[in-house]
Design a protein around this motif. Structure first.
Motif, PDB file in Angstrom:
ATOM      1  N   SER A  74       0.828  -1.209   0.000  1.00  0.00           N
ATOM      2  CA  SER A  74       0.000   0.000   0.000  1.00  0.00           C
ATOM      3  C   SER A  74       0.858   1.252   0.000  1.00  0.00           C
ATOM      4  CB  SER A  74      -0.925  -0.010   1.215  1.00  0.00           C
ATOM      5  OG  SER A  74      -1.692   1.164   1.278  1.00  0.00           O
ATOM      6  N   GLY A  75       1.895   1.282   0.828  1.00  0.00           N
ATOM      7  CA  GLY A  75       2.793   2.434   0.833  1.00  0.00           C
ATOM      8  C   GLY A  75       3.579   2.546  -0.461  1.00  0.00           C
ATOM      9  N   PHE A  76       4.004   1.420  -1.016  1.00  0.00           N
ATOM     10  CA  PHE A  76       4.788   1.424  -2.254  1.00  0.00           C
ATOM     11  C   PHE A  76       3.976   1.997  -3.413  1.00  0.00           C
ATOM     12  CE2 PHE A  76       7.165  -0.245  -5.816  1.00  0.00           C
ATOM     13  CZ  PHE A  76       8.488  -0.259  -5.356  1.00  0.00           C
ATOM     14  N   GLY A  77       2.669   1.782  -3.399  1.00  0.00           N
ATOM     15  CA  GLY A  77       1.835   2.258  -4.499  1.00  0.00           C
ATOM     16  C   GLY A  77       1.173   3.592  -4.258  1.00  0.00           C
ATOM     17  N   GLY A 257       7.634   1.280   2.651  1.00  0.00           N
ATOM     18  CA  GLY A 257       7.072   1.137   1.303  1.00  0.00           C
ATOM     19  C   GLY A 257       6.839   2.471   0.637  1.00  0.00           C
ATOM     20  N   LEU A 258       6.389   3.470   1.409  1.00  0.00           N
ATOM     21  CA  LEU A 258       6.145   4.801   0.848  1.00  0.00           C
ATOM     22  C   LEU A 258       7.436   5.420   0.322  1.00  0.00           C
ATOM     23  CD1 LEU A 258       3.889   7.005   0.550  1.00  0.00           C
ATOM     24  CD2 LEU A 258       4.698   7.919   2.724  1.00  0.00           C
ATOM     25  N   ILE A 259       8.505   5.300   1.087  1.00  0.00           N
ATOM     26  CA  ILE A 259       9.794   5.872   0.672  1.00  0.00           C
ATOM     27  C   ILE A 259      10.361   5.107  -0.521  1.00  0.00           C
ATOM     28  CG2 ILE A 259      12.185   6.212   1.391  1.00  0.00           C
ATOM     29  CD1 ILE A 259      11.128   6.812   4.185  1.00  0.00           C
ATOM     30  N   ALA A 260      10.309   3.782  -0.468  1.00  0.00           N
ATOM     31  CA  ALA A 260      10.856   2.989  -1.571  1.00  0.00           C
ATOM     32  C   ALA A 260      10.068   3.200  -2.856  1.00  0.00           C
ATOM     33  CB  ALA A 260      10.860   1.509  -1.184  1.00  0.00           C
ATOM     34  N   GLY A 261       8.759   3.287  -2.754  1.00  0.00           N
ATOM     35  CA  GLY A 261       7.936   3.436  -3.948  1.00  0.00           C
ATOM     36  C   GLY A 261       8.052   4.786  -4.612  1.00  0.00           C
ATOM     37  N   LEU A 271       9.104  -4.991  -9.353  1.00  0.00           N
ATOM     38  CA  LEU A 271       8.720  -4.964  -7.943  1.00  0.00           C
ATOM     39  C   LEU A 271       7.217  -4.750  -7.792  1.00  0.00           C
ATOM     40  CD1 LEU A 271      11.650  -2.894  -6.380  1.00  0.00           C
ATOM     41  CD2 LEU A 271      11.280  -5.351  -6.262  1.00  0.00           C
ATOM     42  N   LYS A 272       6.643  -3.855  -8.587  1.00  0.00           N
ATOM     43  CA  LYS A 272       5.212  -3.590  -8.481  1.00  0.00           C
ATOM     44  C   LYS A 272       4.391  -4.817  -8.834  1.00  0.00           C
ATOM     45  CE  LYS A 272       5.169   1.428  -9.232  1.00  0.00           C
ATOM     46  NZ  LYS A 272       4.753   2.528 -10.143  1.00  0.00           N
ATOM     47  N   PHE A 274       5.319  -8.014  -8.702  1.00  0.00           N
ATOM     48  CA  PHE A 274       5.487  -9.052  -7.695  1.00  0.00           C
ATOM     49  C   PHE A 274       4.706  -8.717  -6.430  1.00  0.00           C
ATOM     50  CE2 PHE A 274       7.761 -10.714  -3.999  1.00  0.00           C
ATOM     51  CZ  PHE A 274       7.786 -12.076  -4.289  1.00  0.00           C
ATOM     52  N   GLN A 275       4.803  -7.472  -5.981  1.00  0.00           N
ATOM     53  CA  GLN A 275       4.129  -7.084  -4.747  1.00  0.00           C
ATOM     54  C   GLN A 275       2.618  -7.086  -4.900  1.00  0.00           C
ATOM     55  OE1 GLN A 275       7.807  -4.265  -3.282  1.00  0.00           O
ATOM     56  NE2 GLN A 275       5.828  -3.345  -3.666  1.00  0.00           N
ATOM     57  N   ASP A 276       2.128  -6.789  -6.076  1.00  0.00           N
ATOM     58  CA  ASP A 276       0.692  -6.854  -6.304  1.00  0.00           C
ATOM     59  C   ASP A 276       0.194  -8.283  -6.127  1.00  0.00           C
ATOM     60  OD1 ASP A 276      -1.810  -5.589  -7.134  1.00  0.00           O
ATOM     61  OD2 ASP A 276      -1.619  -6.819  -8.926  1.00  0.00           O
ATOM     62  N   GLY A 277       0.935  -9.248  -6.672  1.00  0.00           N
ATOM     63  CA  GLY A 277       0.565 -10.649  -6.499  1.00  0.00           C
ATOM     64  C   GLY A 277       0.693 -11.108  -5.061  1.00  0.00           C
ATOM     65  N   MET A 278       1.763 -10.687  -4.381  1.00  0.00           N
ATOM     66  CA  MET A 278       1.949 -11.079  -2.986  1.00  0.00           C
ATOM     67  C   MET A 278       0.885 -10.446  -2.092  1.00  0.00           C
ATOM     68  SD  MET A 278       4.303 -13.253  -2.757  1.00  0.00           S
ATOM     69  CE  MET A 278       4.309 -13.264  -0.971  1.00  0.00           C
ATOM     70  N   SER A 279       0.473  -9.238  -2.422  1.00  0.00           N
ATOM     71  CA  SER A 279      -0.580  -8.594  -1.643  1.00  0.00           C
ATOM     72  C   SER A 279      -1.900  -9.359  -1.778  1.00  0.00           C
ATOM     73  CB  SER A 279      -0.756  -7.141  -2.098  1.00  0.00           C
ATOM     74  OG  SER A 279      -1.765  -6.504  -1.352  1.00  0.00           O
TER      75      SER A 279
END
Length: 628
Positions: A74-77, A257-261, A271-272, A274-279
């Motif tokens: 959520s923070g990454f996106g 996640g907010l800083i990395a994204g 990364l997006k 993969f993380q979407d699938g893992m989420s």
């Protein structure tokens, strides 16, 4: 033993597959996906197919890890512009809103359930936070194109209110488990100090962890298949490190996640994905486990008071908390009403309701069952009405773009460029001859199975596949160039007005043509600056400003928030549904000012008339003053 391994694997994978298939039903009918996941877990649990699962520690551990994965994604996106736009209202809701909801709900729970005051506030803290996954799935499944300000507020609030609710819940469980009965001032002092320490440590670890993730990804030349797993592992390490030193691991992982994204991290596209699938996987696992852990046969004993509490939360506690938190912000009443309604409770509330069981509280199972029923009530009632309410309140705006066929390809060894593959859509600007900007570098075009250089192709045609090198933070202009025309609903045909207005033109021309009653200072501005000023200094897509007999509509804004397109309408849109409550501070001030002016007018009018009579008609005293 070997047979048991196969059987557990078979059952577990079958549940995940069933949950994945249920998403098709949710997308087809707009049903709350979380509700389907929970129902699958309930159907296969103790009172369903008979799968026994009553280990609270395993359920809480698995749910916490899944929630950490979801919060990092959520923070990454979450883009920084959305955070800046909605930071004030969203953070107010995530902090004071959670506290107010906990207090109001706890007071009602104390009288409806046979719980002590501390246990009632514990239940209130467990159900005080909203569920981001449920909210935004409903918006996507129902194809609801909300106003950007409303969407950003809901997104940021949902991502930031979980740590506060988790802190309150765990603290209250520890106090009740220790059989402490502190005085109110001592309890508030301990909560405030503990909150500052918990959130402060979590914020520090989250910021340092996010910066560390970005630096390690850029420095280490890891294989692209290993890189997403490496980032996910680092995010869980940040979560665990913050919790180990007494900080909020959930706040830490969200900030990381907010800083990395929002940094120039390498392989952001991979990364997006993969993380979407893992989420998705984390949500399915968490919801299924929580559904398995519940025992529906225990629900009837508290069904009536729990349903009443769910209705109280939806119609009283949440709206009052939202209104009080948003009073300082000049948000329109329909937006405040929608935010107050879209406060769906979900897996986080059920997860927090497990903590009383872990703490060995006497009424732990009652608190868990009540929270589970409240979540079900919220999903059934609120989950099915998000779309209709948004349309009723006039918060739906026409889509900017039509269908877009785009693939993002990562370039090996390049941290700041991407290779985008666009398929030219029929009716798109490039298909009509629009030129591609200079900062983009088209390199290859595929047409009818043949590949050619872009320079040798001439004009692009519908169906062409174009490969373009662009900076990784490319503007939205390319999407606009390659997307087909948006299909506008017949009801929205006149949404943006019949005429186009150049925002760079002088507002004096507007005054000369339509006489809307602009002041001299306003006539010296451009039309775009005038609209921005009337909107309080910030304009967004689909904003509307009524000026005299005309209405100006924002058709488009650039990446810096400047108006690039305006429409003009002589027939202002019909007013949206009236909301009798949710006045903002600005509206309250305006109404008080109008009331004071109207109150003074009757008092000033007789005084003015008396003074006029005295000066115009000389009385006896005046005549005597004129004589010697």
């Amino acid at each position: 033993m070997e047979h048991a391994i196969y059987l557990v694997t078979l059952v577990g994978t079958a549940l995940v597959v069933a949950a994945a298939f249920s998403s098709l039903i949710a997308f087809r009918f707009g049903a709350p996906l979380l509700l389907l996941f929970l129902c699958i877990g309930l159907a296969t649990g103790t009172d369903g197919l008979g799968i026994e699962f009553d280990n609270a520690r395993i359920a809480y551990f698995a749910g916490s890890l899944a929630l950490a994965v979801i919060l990092f994604d959520s923070g990454f996106g979450t883009p920084l512009n959305a955070l800046r736009q909605a930071a004030g209202p969203a953070l107010s809701l995530a902090t004071f809103g959670v506290l107010l909801t906990t207090g109001l709900f706890g007071a009602a729970a104390h009288y409806l359930l046979d719980l002590t005051w501390l246990e009632s506030f514990l239940l209130g803290a467990a159900v005080a936070s909203t569920d981001a996954a449920a909210v935004f799935f409903l918006l996507r499944a129902g194809e609801i194109n909300l106003r950007e300000r409303v969407r950003s507020t809901l997104e940021v609030e949902s991502g930031t209110n979980d740590p506060i609710a988790i802190f309150l819940t765990i603290t209250l469980v520890e106090i009740i488990a220790a059989h402490a009965n502190p005085e109110a001032n001592v309890l508030v002092t301990n909560l405030v100090l503990g909150f500052l320490v918990n959130m402060g440590l979590g914020a520090i670890v989250g910021v340092l962890g996010g910066l560390g993730i970005v630096r390690l990804v850029d420095r280490l030349n890891l294989d692209h298949g290993l890189l997403p797993i490496f980032v996910l592992t680092l995010s869980l390490m940040v979560f665990a490190a913050a919790g180990a030193i007494g900080g909020s691991g959930f706040l830490a992982v969200y900030l990381a996640g907010l800083i990395a994204g929002n940094s120039d991290i390498r392989a952001v596209t991979i990364l997006k994905r993969f993380q979407d699938g893992m989420s998705w996987l984390a949500q399915i696992i968490m919801f299924l486990i929580l559904g398995l852990f519940a025992t529906p046969s225990q629900f009837p004993a508290i069904m009536l008071p729990a349903v009443l509490l769910g209705l109280f939360l939806m119609f009283i506690a949440r709206p009052i908390a939202v209104w009080l938190c948003l009073v300082p912000f000049r948000l329109p009443r329909p937006e405040v009403a929608f935010v107050s309604w879209v406060g769906l409770r979900g897996a986080v509330s059920i997860l927090l309701a497990i903590t009383p069981l872990l703490g060995g509280l006497e009424n732990g199972r009652t608190i868990f069952n009540a929270a589970f029923i409240i979540v079900l009530v919220s999903l059934v009632i609120q989950g099915w009405t998000v779309g209709p309410l948004a349309r009723r309140l006039g918060l739906i705006v026409p889509a900017r773009l039509g269908p877009l066929d785009k693939v993002e390809l990562e370039l090996p060894g390049s941290a700041h460029h991407e290779l985008l593959a666009y398929r030219v859509a029929p009716g798109s600007p490039v298909a009509r001859g629009e030129r591609i900007p200079r900062w983009a570098r088209p390199s290859l075009v595929l047409r009818d199975g043949r590949s050619m250089r872009f320079q040798d192709m001439g004009r692009l045609a519908a169906g062409d596949q174009v490969y373009i090198f662009v900076p990784d933070r490319y503007p939205r202009l390319l999407d606009k160039l390659f997307a087909s025309r948006a299909v506008v609903d017949p009801e929205d045909a006149d949404f943006f007005g019949a005429f186009a207005v150049d925002p760079a033109r002088s507002a004096a021309e507007l005054e000369a043509a339509y006489a809307p009653g602009l002041t001299e200072a306003e006539q010296k501005q451009t039309v775009g600056a005038l609209v921005t000023a009337r909107l309080g200094g910030h304009a967004e897509y689909a904003d509307r400003v009524l000026i005299g007999p005309i209405e100006l509509i924002v058709r488009d804004v650039d990446d810096k928030g400047r108006i690039t397109g305006l429409g003009l309408s002589f027939e202002p849109t019909a007013p949206v549904a009236r909301v009798p409550v949710f006045l903002s501070a600005g509206e309250i001030g305006d109404r008080l000012g109008a009331f004071i002016r109207n109150w003074r007018k009757p008092a000033e009018a007789p005084a003015a008339e008396t003074q006029a009579e005295e000066t115009s008609a000389p009385g006896p005293a005046a005549g005597r003053r004129g004589n010697p």
